[in-house]
Design an enzyme around this catalytic site. Sequence first.
Site, PDB file in Angstrom:
ATOM      1  N   SER A  14     -46.880  28.125  -3.648  1.00  9.19           N
ATOM      2  CA  SER A  14     -45.713  27.244  -3.804  1.00  9.19           C
ATOM      3  C   SER A  14     -45.747  26.124  -2.762  1.00  9.19           C
ATOM      4  CB  SER A  14     -44.401  28.032  -3.729  1.00  9.19           C
ATOM      5  OG  SER A  14     -44.148  28.495  -2.431  1.00  9.19           O
ATOM      6  N   LEU A  86     -54.884  34.135   3.729  1.00  5.90           N
ATOM      7  CA  LEU A  86     -54.869  35.452   4.382  1.00  5.90           C
ATOM      8  C   LEU A  86     -55.936  35.682   5.442  1.00  5.90           C
ATOM      9  CD1 LEU A  86     -54.341  38.013   1.475  1.00  5.90           C
ATOM     10  CD2 LEU A  86     -53.070  37.896   3.604  1.00  5.90           C
ATOM     11  N   HIS A 105     -46.368  29.475   9.041  1.00 10.65           N
ATOM     12  CA  HIS A 105     -46.076  30.910   9.161  1.00 10.65           C
ATOM     13  C   HIS A 105     -44.575  31.100   8.965  1.00 10.65           C
ATOM     14  CE1 HIS A 105     -46.877  34.990  10.438  1.00 10.65           C
ATOM     15  NE2 HIS A 105     -45.751  34.932  11.114  1.00 10.65           N
TER      16      HIS A 105
END
Length: 192
Positions: A14, A86, A105
Amino acid sequence: MRKRIAIFASGSGSNAQKLMEHFKHSDDAEVSLVLTNNADAYVLQRADNFEIPSHIFDRNELYNTENVLILLKNLDIDFIVLAGFLWLMPENIINTYPGRIINIHPAILPKFGGKGMYGDKVHRAVLEGKESEGGITIHYVNNQYDEGEYIYQAKYKIEANDTLEVVKFKGQQLEHLHYPRVVESLVKKLKK
Ligand code: GAR
């Protein structure tokens, strides 16, 4: 000349979507490439929708070959944006793009960061920690998880009955609002 951005993402994307929208008609930069470690990541569909090329790699390719770095160089990539990626960036890419790789983050670092702290896990930890505030951090990337110099932080308030979905939504709203604008201000300062 428009700066060329590569986005690394592992999941839904997104944030990648917001960046692709933001730079679609920009004079300053364009999203030129989307890279992922996950062949099922929805971010690939999003890249397709914007007719942006994408590349899927595995661990071996990223960490034991120069392929990804060569691709970035061949496509004249100036700036790298991690958006829900990741894995750690390998040294060869970090060394080639000093001050040109950033991450977002979903917490106010240094709390709730580090290896394994990703997406919903972060939101769950924030709720379990009975924090009164959540937030986001945009930071430079180095070879440790979530440890590079901070560029921008923003906070939201957590109410007593906020659920995981609610804090996630509040965090996402901040991410979608600020990430494109912070990326833009950084790429504008880059010398090609
Ligand atoms: C974002 O909330 C981002 O901050 C987080 O992953 C989510 C990806 O969402 N990143 C980390 O947790 C990095 N440690 P998206 O795929 O919808 O952009």
